[in-house]
Design a protein around this motif. Structure first.
Motif, PDB file in Angstrom:
ATOM      1  N   ARG A 199      13.860  50.312  27.910  1.00 52.29           N
ATOM      2  CA  ARG A 199      14.207  51.793  28.225  1.00 52.29           C
ATOM      3  C   ARG A 199      15.351  52.708  27.613  1.00 52.29           C
ATOM      4  O   ARG A 199      15.747  53.350  29.080  1.00 52.29           O
ATOM      5  CB  ARG A 199      13.872  52.318  29.579  1.00 52.29           C
ATOM      6  N   ALA A 200      15.382  52.556  26.343  1.00 51.73           N
ATOM      7  CA  ALA A 200      16.755  53.100  25.776  1.00 51.73           C
ATOM      8  C   ALA A 200      16.798  54.660  26.394  1.00 51.73           C
ATOM      9  O   ALA A 200      17.327  55.758  25.816  1.00 51.73           O
ATOM     10  CB  ALA A 200      16.851  52.612  24.542  1.00 51.73           C
ATOM     11  N   ASP A 201      15.000  54.700  26.429  1.00 50.40           N
ATOM     12  CA  ASP A 201      14.629  56.329  26.356  1.00 50.40           C
ATOM     13  C   ASP A 201      14.681  57.056  28.146  1.00 50.40           C
ATOM     14  O   ASP A 201      16.157  58.189  27.572  1.00 50.40           O
ATOM     15  CB  ASP A 201      13.120  56.632  26.332  1.00 50.40           C
ATOM     16  N   LEU A 202      15.071  56.251  28.302  1.00 52.17           N
ATOM     17  CA  LEU A 202      15.037  56.151  30.209  1.00 52.17           C
ATOM     18  C   LEU A 202      17.022  56.617  30.046  1.00 52.17           C
ATOM     19  O   LEU A 202      17.594  57.337  30.315  1.00 52.17           O
ATOM     20  CB  LEU A 202      15.180  55.267  31.255  1.00 52.17           C
ATOM     21  N   ILE A 203      17.780  55.986  29.461  1.00 46.63           N
ATOM     22  CA  ILE A 203      19.259  56.117  29.578  1.00 46.63           C
ATOM     23  C   ILE A 203      19.385  57.005  28.982  1.00 46.63           C
ATOM     24  O   ILE A 203      20.505  57.760  28.792  1.00 46.63           O
ATOM     25  CB  ILE A 203      19.960  54.227  28.788  1.00 46.63           C
ATOM     26  N   ASN A 204      19.563  57.428  27.624  1.00 45.30           N
ATOM     27  CA  ASN A 204      19.025  58.846  26.834  1.00 45.30           C
ATOM     28  C   ASN A 204      19.250  60.031  27.439  1.00 45.30           C
ATOM     29  O   ASN A 204      19.682  60.592  27.039  1.00 45.30           O
ATOM     30  CB  ASN A 204      18.554  58.863  25.390  1.00 45.30           C
ATOM     31  N   ARG A 205      17.974  59.485  28.825  1.00 45.20           N
ATOM     32  CA  ARG A 205      17.768  60.523  28.947  1.00 45.20           C
ATOM     33  C   ARG A 205      18.542  60.921  30.392  1.00 45.20           C
ATOM     34  O   ARG A 205      19.176  62.379  31.149  1.00 45.20           O
ATOM     35  CB  ARG A 205      16.664  60.423  29.397  1.00 45.20           C
ATOM     36  N   GLU A 206      18.533  59.835  31.541  1.00 46.65           N
ATOM     37  CA  GLU A 206      19.266  60.394  32.438  1.00 46.65           C
ATOM     38  C   GLU A 206      20.843  60.166  32.373  1.00 46.65           C
ATOM     39  O   GLU A 206      21.762  60.391  32.922  1.00 46.65           O
ATOM     40  CB  GLU A 206      19.685  59.043  33.660  1.00 46.65           C
ATOM     41  N   VAL A 207      21.551  59.369  31.402  1.00 49.25           N
ATOM     42  CA  VAL A 207      22.921  59.853  31.364  1.00 49.25           C
ATOM     43  C   VAL A 207      23.732  60.576  30.953  1.00 49.25           C
ATOM     44  O   VAL A 207      24.546  61.339  31.128  1.00 49.25           O
ATOM     45  CB  VAL A 207      23.784  58.724  30.471  1.00 49.25           C
ATOM     46  N   PRO A 208      23.176  61.585  29.998  1.00 48.23           N
ATOM     47  CA  PRO A 208      23.914  62.702  29.978  1.00 48.23           C
ATOM     48  C   PRO A 208      23.898  63.990  31.074  1.00 48.23           C
ATOM     49  O   PRO A 208      24.763  64.526  31.441  1.00 48.23           O
ATOM     50  CB  PRO A 208      23.053  63.004  28.858  1.00 48.23           C
ATOM     51  N   VAL A 209      23.129  63.192  31.836  1.00 50.11           N
ATOM     52  CA  VAL A 209      22.708  64.062  32.896  1.00 50.11           C
ATOM     53  C   VAL A 209      24.236  63.202  34.219  1.00 50.11           C
ATOM     54  O   VAL A 209      24.628  65.333  34.465  1.00 50.11           O
ATOM     55  CB  VAL A 209      21.326  63.994  33.939  1.00 50.11           C
ATOM     56  N   PHE A 210      24.095  62.240  34.072  1.00 53.94           N
ATOM     57  CA  PHE A 210      25.203  62.091  35.235  1.00 53.94           C
ATOM     58  C   PHE A 210      26.157  62.716  33.946  1.00 53.94           C
ATOM     59  O   PHE A 210      27.308  62.835  35.224  1.00 53.94           O
ATOM     60  CB  PHE A 210      25.421  60.320  34.717  1.00 53.94           C
ATOM     61  N   ILE A 211      27.236  62.499  33.110  1.00 56.39           N
ATOM     62  CA  ILE A 211      27.876  62.790  32.194  1.00 56.39           C
ATOM     63  C   ILE A 211      27.819  64.534  33.166  1.00 56.39           C
ATOM     64  O   ILE A 211      29.376  65.468  32.879  1.00 56.39           O
ATOM     65  CB  ILE A 211      28.266  63.402  30.642  1.00 56.39           C
ATOM     66  N   GLN A 212      27.214  65.058  32.832  1.00 61.58           N
ATOM     67  CA  GLN A 212      26.927  66.398  33.138  1.00 61.58           C
ATOM     68  C   GLN A 212      27.771  66.834  34.532  1.00 61.58           C
ATOM     69  O   GLN A 212      28.473  67.975  34.806  1.00 61.58           O
ATOM     70  CB  GLN A 212      25.793  67.490  33.015  1.00 61.58           C
ATOM     71  N   GLN A 213      27.288  65.871  35.107  1.00 59.99           N
ATOM     72  CA  GLN A 213      27.602  65.726  37.096  1.00 59.99           C
ATOM     73  C   GLN A 213      28.545  65.535  37.200  1.00 59.99           C
ATOM     74  O   GLN A 213      29.712  66.263  37.697  1.00 59.99           O
ATOM     75  CB  GLN A 213      26.247  64.820  37.407  1.00 59.99           C
ATOM     76  N   VAL A 214      29.699  64.625  36.822  1.00 56.82           N
ATOM     77  CA  VAL A 214      30.554  64.435  36.668  1.00 56.82           C
ATOM     78  C   VAL A 214      31.915  65.225  36.326  1.00 56.82           C
ATOM     79  O   VAL A 214      32.668  65.962  36.392  1.00 56.82           O
ATOM     80  CB  VAL A 214      31.192  62.986  35.091  1.00 56.82           C
ATOM     81  N   ARG A 215      31.175  66.022  34.702  1.00 56.58           N
ATOM     82  CA  ARG A 215      32.383  67.158  34.747  1.00 56.58           C
ATOM     83  C   ARG A 215      31.730  68.475  34.949  1.00 56.58           C
ATOM     84  O   ARG A 215      33.093  68.641  35.466  1.00 56.58           O
ATOM     85  CB  ARG A 215      31.059  68.032  33.274  1.00 56.58           C
TER      86      ARG A 215
END
Length: 332
Positions: free
Chosen positions: A302-318
């Motif tokens: 499910r690379a598509d899921l990671i490619n969608r959700e991890v950028p959201v998480f990174i923005q949350q951390v920022r």
């Protein structure tokens, strides 16, 4: 007959060695090599931005398993995959492959590469345990953690004994000798290419049947108890942002295996679900996503899921903001 057997064994060993050398010469690893404790370690970084996302592979795996997600995630921030001691293109730094040792080696690698802190750690499978050792040793280095179907320090205390017995059977000396004498390569076990990773074919051929890499697989497996003892009492991690991404429990429960009875698979799936929830609760700022249709390698299935959700998480951390779905578990 004995002479023929010896001749075939020697020929198989020579062929496996020559094939390994060929692929390693023709497919040099991308990225850079850094000196850590007098040895060479491989780090492959792409993209730009902060915090840097460090991709840590599961037991016995190398940087190639992340190549369905690293290119896309690199559009959001700097992303680095690497090879642990004795895996891929990294030398073996020491005979020890326990969580504390591996965490210290990663820290030294990031220092050698001048990776700016804090970082986000993203660990698959057993790397989830190794990353817990890292944050326990270097809490100021880490801005967030992502667990990708990650192991728990207590999993082999909680799993039915048949699970450990099955793994012990796989990580046996028999596998090493099949590799040494070229049988593994001849039967295609060195060439199992995951769909979507065809570009990495040569890199995979270069390492899957490299004797020292097989030895490292055994060493990491044999140090699981040690690694678990070192990390069992790590956490909770206050309000550190945590994202847990987990395989589909239906896939886990229905895994087809001659050595694992269906009832053991179902019981293990329930226990795995419980341990994944425990990972989410390592922080007051954690959430979990179950990857529908995915097996253990979520970064592949499910690379598509990671490619969608991890950028959201990174923005949350920022941003430092707690997400609206904090504390939830969703299926996507």
């Amino acid at each position: 007959m004995a002479a023929l057997a010896i001749l075939l064994a020697a020929g198989g060993a020579l062929w496996n060695w020559a094939a390994t050398q060929y692929y390693r010469e023709h497919y040099p690893a991308p990225g850079k090599m850094y000196t850590v404790n007098g040895h060479s370690m491989h780090l492959y970084c792409t993209g730009s931005g902060s915090p840097t996302l460090i991709l840590d592979s599961g037991l016995g795996d190398d940087w190639t398993v992340w190549q369905k997600v690293q290119p896309t995630l690199s559009k959001t921030t700097r992303v680095c995959s690497y090879d642990r001691s004795g895996l891929g293109w990294s030398d073996e730094l020491s005979p020890e492959h326990d969580a504390n040792t591996l965490a210290d080696q990663l820290h030294a690698l990031l220092q050698a590469a001048d990776i700016r802190k804090p970082i986000i750690l993203m660990g698959h499978s057993m790397a989830g345990v190794y990353d817990r050792a890292y944050i326990a040793h270097y809490p100021g280095d880490v801005a967030g953690m992502i667990f990708v179907d990650a192991s728990s320090p207590d999993q082999f205390k909680r799993f039915p004994p048949q699970i450990l017995e099955n793994l012990q059977s796989y990580y046996s000396t028999r596998l090493k000798w099949l590799t040494v004498f070229g049988i593994a390569r001849a039967t295609g076990k060195c060439e199992q290419i995951v769909p979507g990773l065809e570009f990495e074919r040569g890199f995979i051929y270069a390492n899957n049947c490299k004797i020292s890499v097989v030895d490292t697989n055994f060493a990491e497996f044999n140090d699981i108890d040690h690694s678990s003892d070192e990390t069992r009492h790590t956490g909770p991690f206050s309000n550190l942002p945590i994202l847990v991404m987990t395989e589909d429990p239906q896939i886990f429960a229905n895994t087809d295996s001659d050595s694992i009875p269906p009832e053991i698979g179902k019981k293990s799936s329930i226990l795995w679900e419980s341990m994944q929830e425990d990972l989410k609760h390592l922080s007051s700022n954690g959430r979990r996503i179950i990857a529908k249709g995915s097996g253990h390698y979520v970064e592949v299935d499910r690379a598509d899921l990671i490619n969608r959700e991890v950028p959201v998480f990174i923005q949350q951390v920022r941003s430092g903001q707690v997400p609206a779905d904090n504390g939830t578990t969703k299926v996507e």
